[in-house]
Scaffold this motif. Structure first.
Motif, PDB file in Angstrom:
ATOM      1  N   ASP A   1      37.900  40.434  41.777  1.00 19.04           N
ATOM      2  CA  ASP A   1      37.677  39.302  40.865  1.00 19.04           C
ATOM      3  C   ASP A   1      36.801  39.765  39.712  1.00 19.04           C
ATOM      4  O   ASP A   1      35.569  39.784  39.810  1.00 19.04           O
ATOM      5  CB  ASP A   1      37.029  38.148  41.610  1.00 19.04           C
ATOM      6  N   GLU A   2      37.428  40.158  38.605  1.00 17.66           N
ATOM      7  CA  GLU A   2      36.689  40.600  37.422  1.00 17.66           C
ATOM      8  C   GLU A   2      36.477  39.457  36.431  1.00 17.66           C
ATOM      9  O   GLU A   2      35.865  39.661  35.387  1.00 17.66           O
ATOM     10  CB  GLU A   2      37.445  41.744  36.734  1.00 17.66           C
ATOM     11  N   ASP A   3      36.971  38.279  36.786  1.00 16.69           N
ATOM     12  CA  ASP A   3      36.797  37.123  35.896  1.00 16.69           C
ATOM     13  C   ASP A   3      35.561  36.311  36.262  1.00 16.69           C
ATOM     14  O   ASP A   3      34.824  35.841  35.377  1.00 16.69           O
ATOM     15  CB  ASP A   3      38.049  36.251  35.964  1.00 16.69           C
ATOM     16  N   GLN A   4      35.339  36.131  37.583  1.00 16.06           N
ATOM     17  CA  GLN A   4      34.169  35.386  38.077  1.00 16.06           C
ATOM     18  C   GLN A   4      34.091  34.000  37.426  1.00 16.06           C
ATOM     19  O   GLN A   4      33.028  33.538  37.001  1.00 16.06           O
ATOM     20  CB  GLN A   4      32.871  36.159  37.804  1.00 16.06           C
ATOM     21  N   SER A   5      35.233  33.322  37.369  1.00 15.22           N
ATOM     22  CA  SER A   5      35.302  31.996  36.764  1.00 15.22           C
ATOM     23  C   SER A   5      35.587  30.961  37.849  1.00 15.22           C
ATOM     24  O   SER A   5      35.791  31.280  39.025  1.00 15.22           O
ATOM     25  CB  SER A   5      36.396  31.954  35.696  1.00 15.22           C
ATOM     26  N   HIS A   6      35.608  29.703  37.415  1.00 20.51           N
ATOM     27  CA  HIS A   6      35.926  28.630  38.353  1.00 20.51           C
ATOM     28  C   HIS A   6      37.364  28.763  38.856  1.00 20.51           C
ATOM     29  O   HIS A   6      37.638  28.548  40.050  1.00 20.51           O
ATOM     30  CB  HIS A   6      35.719  27.275  37.678  1.00 20.51           C
ATOM     31  N   LEU A   7      38.283  29.135  37.978  1.00 17.45           N
ATOM     32  CA  LEU A   7      39.685  29.292  38.375  1.00 17.45           C
ATOM     33  C   LEU A   7      39.860  30.440  39.361  1.00 17.45           C
ATOM     34  O   LEU A   7      40.567  30.303  40.368  1.00 17.45           O
ATOM     35  CB  LEU A   7      40.553  29.527  37.146  1.00 17.45           C
ATOM     36  N   SER A   8      39.222  31.565  39.104  1.00 16.39           N
ATOM     37  CA  SER A   8      39.357  32.701  40.025  1.00 16.39           C
ATOM     38  C   SER A   8      38.729  32.375  41.381  1.00 16.39           C
ATOM     39  O   SER A   8      39.230  32.815  42.423  1.00 16.39           O
ATOM     40  CB  SER A   8      38.713  33.948  39.421  1.00 16.39           C
ATOM     41  N   SER A   9      37.643  31.586  41.383  1.00  8.85           N
ATOM     42  CA  SER A   9      37.028  31.193  42.656  1.00  8.85           C
ATOM     43  C   SER A   9      37.970  30.290  43.454  1.00  8.85           C
ATOM     44  O   SER A   9      38.046  30.383  44.687  1.00  8.85           O
ATOM     45  CB  SER A   9      35.701  30.474  42.398  1.00  8.85           C
TER      46      SER A   9
ATOM     47  N   VAL B   1      40.551  32.547  45.055  1.00  9.36           N
ATOM     48  CA  VAL B   1      39.997  33.289  46.192  1.00  9.36           C
ATOM     49  C   VAL B   1      39.884  32.382  47.423  1.00  9.36           C
ATOM     50  O   VAL B   1      40.218  32.786  48.540  1.00  9.36           O
ATOM     51  CB  VAL B   1      38.616  33.873  45.822  1.00  9.36           C
ATOM     52  N   SER B   2      39.452  31.147  47.218  1.00 15.09           N
ATOM     53  CA  SER B   2      39.246  30.243  48.359  1.00 15.09           C
ATOM     54  C   SER B   2      40.549  29.678  48.907  1.00 15.09           C
ATOM     55  O   SER B   2      40.530  29.007  49.949  1.00 15.09           O
ATOM     56  CB  SER B   2      38.332  29.081  47.937  1.00 15.09           C
ATOM     57  N   SER B   3      41.677  29.921  48.243  1.00 15.73           N
ATOM     58  CA  SER B   3      42.948  29.369  48.717  1.00 15.73           C
ATOM     59  C   SER B   3      43.617  30.233  49.772  1.00 15.73           C
ATOM     60  O   SER B   3      44.631  29.832  50.341  1.00 15.73           O
ATOM     61  CB  SER B   3      43.907  29.181  47.531  1.00 15.73           C
ATOM     62  N   PHE B   4      43.063  31.397  50.050  1.00 15.47           N
ATOM     63  CA  PHE B   4      43.619  32.274  51.083  1.00 15.47           C
ATOM     64  C   PHE B   4      42.790  32.124  52.362  1.00 15.47           C
ATOM     65  O   PHE B   4      41.610  32.488  52.384  1.00 15.47           O
ATOM     66  CB  PHE B   4      43.610  33.735  50.619  1.00 15.47           C
ATOM     67  N   TYR B   5      43.405  31.565  53.386  1.00  9.97           N
ATOM     68  CA  TYR B   5      42.674  31.289  54.614  1.00  9.97           C
ATOM     69  C   TYR B   5      43.642  31.391  55.794  1.00  9.97           C
ATOM     70  O   TYR B   5      44.873  31.410  55.629  1.00  9.97           O
ATOM     71  CB  TYR B   5      42.033  29.898  54.558  1.00  9.97           C
ATOM     72  N   PRO B   6      43.097  31.471  57.018  1.00  7.39           N
ATOM     73  CA  PRO B   6      43.962  31.543  58.217  1.00  7.39           C
ATOM     74  C   PRO B   6      44.817  30.288  58.324  1.00  7.39           C
ATOM     75  O   PRO B   6      44.460  29.231  57.775  1.00  7.39           O
ATOM     76  CB  PRO B   6      42.950  31.650  59.370  1.00  7.39           C
ATOM     77  N   PRO B   7      45.974  30.363  59.018  1.00  3.61           N
ATOM     78  CA  PRO B   7      46.442  31.508  59.811  1.00  3.61           C
ATOM     79  C   PRO B   7      47.296  32.501  59.036  1.00  3.61           C
ATOM     80  O   PRO B   7      47.712  33.509  59.590  1.00  3.61           O
ATOM     81  CB  PRO B   7      47.293  30.816  60.885  1.00  3.61           C
ATOM     82  N   TRP B   8      47.582  32.227  57.755  1.00  3.55           N
ATOM     83  CA  TRP B   8      48.409  33.164  57.005  1.00  3.55           C
ATOM     84  C   TRP B   8      47.653  34.447  56.667  1.00  3.55           C
ATOM     85  O   TRP B   8      48.199  35.541  56.739  1.00  3.55           O
ATOM     86  CB  TRP B   8      48.911  32.506  55.718  1.00  3.55           C
TER      87      TRP B   8
ATOM     88  N   THR C   1      38.615  40.098  51.540  1.00  4.11           N
ATOM     89  CA  THR C   1      37.481  40.975  51.294  1.00  4.11           C
ATOM     90  C   THR C   1      37.352  41.209  49.799  1.00  4.11           C
ATOM     91  O   THR C   1      38.323  41.574  49.128  1.00  4.11           O
ATOM     92  CB  THR C   1      37.674  42.324  52.008  1.00  4.11           C
ATOM     93  N   MET C   2      36.176  40.983  49.255  1.00  2.00           N
ATOM     94  CA  MET C   2      35.941  41.181  47.827  1.00  2.00           C
ATOM     95  C   MET C   2      35.584  42.656  47.593  1.00  2.00           C
ATOM     96  O   MET C   2      34.630  43.182  48.179  1.00  2.00           O
ATOM     97  CB  MET C   2      34.814  40.272  47.329  1.00  2.00           C
TER      98      MET C   2
ATOM     99  N   PHE D   1      47.560  43.705  51.313  1.00  2.00           N
ATOM    100  CA  PHE D   1      47.691  43.185  49.953  1.00  2.00           C
ATOM    101  C   PHE D   1      46.357  43.350  49.229  1.00  2.00           C
ATOM    102  O   PHE D   1      45.292  43.201  49.837  1.00  2.00           O
ATOM    103  CB  PHE D   1      48.084  41.701  49.959  1.00  2.00           C
ATOM    104  N   ALA D   2      46.459  43.648  47.939  1.00  2.00           N
ATOM    105  CA  ALA D   2      45.275  43.720  47.087  1.00  2.00           C
ATOM    106  C   ALA D   2      45.579  42.963  45.802  1.00  2.00           C
ATOM    107  O   ALA D   2      46.496  43.341  45.050  1.00  2.00           O
ATOM    108  CB  ALA D   2      44.897  45.166  46.787  1.00  2.00           C
ATOM    109  N   LEU D   3      44.830  41.893  45.545  1.00  2.00           N
ATOM    110  CA  LEU D   3      45.048  41.036  44.378  1.00  2.00           C
ATOM    111  C   LEU D   3      43.971  41.332  43.348  1.00  2.00           C
ATOM    112  O   LEU D   3      42.775  41.262  43.655  1.00  2.00           O
ATOM    113  CB  LEU D   3      44.999  39.563  44.795  1.00  2.00           C
ATOM    114  N   HIS D   4      44.406  41.659  42.115  1.00  2.00           N
ATOM    115  CA  HIS D   4      43.470  42.041  41.053  1.00  2.00           C
ATOM    116  C   HIS D   4      43.518  40.970  39.958  1.00  2.00           C
ATOM    117  O   HIS D   4      44.532  40.828  39.262  1.00  2.00           O
ATOM    118  CB  HIS D   4      43.856  43.415  40.488  1.00  2.00           C
ATOM    119  N   ILE D   5      42.423  40.206  39.817  1.00  2.00           N
ATOM    120  CA  ILE D   5      42.308  39.176  38.783  1.00  2.00           C
ATOM    121  C   ILE D   5      41.558  39.795  37.604  1.00  2.00           C
ATOM    122  O   ILE D   5      40.402  40.201  37.746  1.00  2.00           O
ATOM    123  CB  ILE D   5      41.564  37.941  39.310  1.00  2.00           C
ATOM    124  N   PRO D   6      42.179  39.864  36.421  1.00  2.00           N
ATOM    125  CA  PRO D   6      41.554  40.575  35.294  1.00  2.00           C
ATOM    126  C   PRO D   6      40.435  39.766  34.644  1.00  2.00           C
ATOM    127  O   PRO D   6      40.301  38.557  34.872  1.00  2.00           O
ATOM    128  CB  PRO D   6      42.730  40.761  34.324  1.00  2.00           C
ATOM    129  N   PRO D   7      39.640  40.411  33.774  1.00  2.00           N
ATOM    130  CA  PRO D   7      38.594  39.669  33.039  1.00  2.00           C
ATOM    131  C   PRO D   7      39.233  38.649  32.095  1.00  2.00           C
ATOM    132  O   PRO D   7      40.375  38.796  31.660  1.00  2.00           O
ATOM    133  CB  PRO D   7      37.856  40.768  32.267  1.00  2.00           C
TER     134      PRO D   7
END
Length: 370
Positions: A55-63, A66-73, A78-79, A96-102
């Motif tokens: 997370d290179e944006d550190q914005s409300h949208l990027s947060s 990040v919080s939308s990925f949860y069990p059981p899927w 890991t940040m 999987f590795a998700l890269h959110i740009p600035p």
């Protein structure tokens, strides 16, 4: 035909089965561990996938993303930093590795189309195949909802509400457990009766039966009721104890009605098993023949793929197979709570197919004894 003779011969078959440890292990496994495995494996569904996020944006949208990925899927993500992506994937720590740009949020709100990079470890085929679609849908949904809320977009005039009647969470394990019970009934009814007949021939007890005052029909019926009883008791145990008890999978309809349909199914499949055993003659040949017969029955009957998605000619041909009708009545009873007024055509079809298979097997069996 003497009912007492059929009873005594059937008891002899049960005693022979008790002296066959391999068959006993197969029966126990098919109605216990196999069902549990089918329910929990569910390879078509994503479960506990390892995900890391940069997370290179550190914005409300990027947060929100990040919080939308949860069990059981997914496991909790890991940040990490961008420099760690390759090393972690090479070590097998992430699928999987998700890269959110600035400036991701700023570009989205400005109407631009910033790119989000998703790296996938394709060596983990089952998760990689479905996981990419899951992540794309989640990110797209979060971005769309965030943009709509930020711009105060009006609510759509029509909203589609989806409700699943039997399985509200669409848990594939529910379907896997019950389908495994149905497949075990089909397989074991063929294996046990065919193996019982070939075991008679290999041990030389067929010649003993020929000098006794018994008919071919009595011998066949004894094998059918004894092996059918074993499979019926096993399927009842699996459905009540394993599926409903241990796995907590609900059953909508009557278990007794399902078992009544299983009786007709067993009558047809055990007759088919005897017919195949007379064609094969030896156990290795019977095993090869069973593979050629069982696989099309399982795949084309609707257990794995809905019949509606198959070509019409395949649907018509498979109406001659007993397990096609058994799967139809099983799904109607166990998934939708149907009664006899709904599934009586399948009961009738199983009775007719079973009678035809029994007569064919009896004719072949008489020639086999001669």
């Amino acid at each position: 035909m003497n009912a007492r003779t059929v009873l005594i011969l059937g008891i002899k078959e049960l005693r022979g089965l008790l002296r066959d440890p391999i068959m006993l292990v197969l029966i126990v496994y098919s109605f216990s561990l196999s069902i549990w495995t089918s329910s929990n494996a569910a390879p078509e569904a994503l479960a506990n996938a390892a995900l890391s996020i940069v997370d290179e944006d550190q914005s409300h949208l990027s947060s929100r993303i990040v919080s939308s990925f949860y069990p059981p899927w997914f496991v909790p993500p890991t940040m990490i930093t961008a420099a760690e992506i390759d090393s972690r994937m090479d070590a097998g720590q992430d699928t999987f590795a998700l890269h959110i740009p600035p400036d991701f949020e700023r570009d989205v709100l400005a109407g631009k189309t910033p790119a989000v990079q998703l790296s996938i470890d394709a060596t983990r085929m089952s998760q990689a195949f479905t996981g990419g679609g899951y992540i794309q849908q989640i990110v797209t949904a979060e971005v769309s909802e965030y943009v709509a809320g930020y711009r105060s977009a009006p609510d759509p005039p029509v909203e589609l509400a989806l409700r699943a009647r039997y399985n509200p969470s669409l848990d594939p394990g529910w379907f896997g457990a019950i389908t495994s019970v149905i497949q075990s009934i089909t397989m074991l009814s063929l294996v046990l009766t065919g193996a019982a007949l070939i075991r008679e021939k290999e041990h030389g007890t067929v010649e003993h039966l020929l000098v006794m005052p018994v008919t071919a029909a009595e011998i066949m019926l004894s094998k059918i009721w004894s092996m059918g009883l074993v499979v019926l008791l096993g399927s009842g145990f699996a459905l009540v104890v394993v599926v409903q008890g241990l796995l907590a999978v609900p059953v909508q309809g009557s278990v007794l009605l399902f078992l009544a349909g299983a009786v007709l199914m067993l009558f047809a499949m055990t007759a088919l098993g005897i017919f195949m055993a007379t064609v094969a003659g030896t156990m290795p040949q019977f095993a090869l023949l069973m593979m050629l017969v069982l696989m099309p029955l399982q795949v084309l009957s609707g257990a794995m793929t809905p019949r509606e998605s198959m070509p019409e000619i395949i649907q018509t041909i498979m109406l001659a197979a007993p397990n096609t009708h058994f799967i139809l009545l099983s799904q109607a009873i166990l998934f939708r709570g149907a009664g006899i007024e709904t599934v009586w055509p399948q009961f009738l079809a199983l009775a007719v197919i079973g009678t035809v298979l029994f007569r064919l097997a009896l004719r072949r069996f008489r020639g086999f004894l001669r």
